[in-house]
Design an enzyme around this catalytic site. Structure first.
Site, short mmCIF file in Angstrom:
data_model
loop_
_atom_site.label_atom_id
_atom_site.label_comp_id
_atom_site.label_asym_id
_atom_site.label_seq_id
_atom_site.Cartn_x
_atom_site.Cartn_y
_atom_site.Cartn_z
N ARG A 38 3.54 -10.16 4.28
CA ARG A 38 3.54 -10.28 3.55
C ARG A 38 4.60 -10.90 2.04
NH1 ARG A 38 0.83 -7.31 5.98
NH2 ARG A 38 -0.61 -6.40 5.69
N ASP A 146 -1.33 5.85 -8.70
CA ASP A 146 -0.47 5.16 -7.94
C ASP A 146 0.55 4.25 -8.08
OD1 ASP A 146 -2.09 4.25 -4.21
OD2 ASP A 146 -0.94 3.39 -5.47
#
Length: 282
Positions: A38, A146
């Protein structure tokens, strides 16, 4: 173009500490492959070959690039009516207890945190419409939050693929979605307007406190990514956002009893949930 050299132990530690301070999520040497994949994606997107140069950029442009990096590390695996035994408990037991202390027309507030790409808070809206006889008697406020801004943007768009809808019956799909093509469905505008979305980090009380008090919180499969200290902080923040007597639902592998003594265990026929004892309001 080949990937940059593997992160050194020190570099991995610096990155993990940066992510931990901003999210509460823990990344160790055991997750090296996950972390490198990532961070290398973000290095490529920002045209950096050297981790040292990228990390300097990350610290200088912390707000913007940190947001993109955090988005790359969040897990958004979910679907409609996930763990629907808890939804059954919501309408069979939890809301019946909450409205016993309210009058018709009062507000019922439900928080889905994390909400990922919207399946969970929209599931709450659909389930209430389909299964709660008193749905029209109260003002229902559903909030989805979120830390991943990409996920929130997708949630607000309300477009879902076949896998997200796999547990919904064809009748429910026809009732609440518009088919865009063979693989995509758009949730109806009325349902999109029924959920309010916001970016919230659960280990930051400065971000959780403004959300206000809730009757029920769904926080499923989130705390498993935290270490013990972050779990305690998140639990305290969630407690502070529950109205006295309010309930919290965790994922099936999570137990609030092992995290915090602040909550009472409540065992119902459909689910085990946790309750804030009556006392001072949130």
């Amino acid at each position: 173009m080949a990937d940059p050299p593997p992160l050194t132990t020190a570099e991995l530690s610096r990155l993990a500490e940066f992510l931990y301070r901003r999210t509460g999520m823990v990344f160790t040497e055991a997750k090296r492959y996950y972390v490198e994949r990532r961070v290398f994606e973000r290095m490529s997107a920002t045209s950096y070959r050297s981790f040292a140069d990228y990390f300097a950029h990350l610290r200088l442009d912390a707000d913007n690039e940190a947001e993109s990096l955090i988005n790359a590390f969040t897990v958004n695996e979910t679907y409609f009516y996930r763990e629907d035994h808890q939804l059954a408990c919501l309408t069979t037991d939890l809301l019946e207890q909450r409205v016993a202390e309210k009058r018709p027309g009062d507000r019922i507030r439900i928080w889905s945190a994390p909400c990922s790409t919207g399946e969970e808070p929209y599931s709450l809206a659909i389930w209430l419409l389909e299964n709660w006889k008193d749905v029209d008697a109260y003002e229902i406020d559903i909030v989805g939050s979120d830390i991943d801004t990409d996920a929130l943007q997708a949630a607000e768009q309300g477009i879902f693929g076949r896998r997200a809808l796999m547990k919904l019956s064809p009748q429910l799909i026809r009732r609440y979605f518009q088919e865009l093509d063979d693989e995509r469905w758009l949730i109806l505008d009325e349902l999109r307007r029924s959920v309010r979305f916001s970016r919230v980090n659960l280990v930051d009380s400065g971000q959780t406190r403004p959300q206000g008090g809730f009757d029920v919180i769904f926080c499923r499969n989130m705390l498993i990514y935290f270490d013990e200290q972050s779990r305690r902080i998140a639990a305290e923040n969630l407690y502070d956002n529950l109205l006295p007597g309010g309930f919290i639902c965790l994922g099936h592998t999570e137990s609030m009893s092992r995290i915090s003594p602040l909550f009472e265990v409540c065992r119902y026929s459909d689910a085990v949930v946790y309750r804030r004892s009556h006392g001072a309001g949130a």
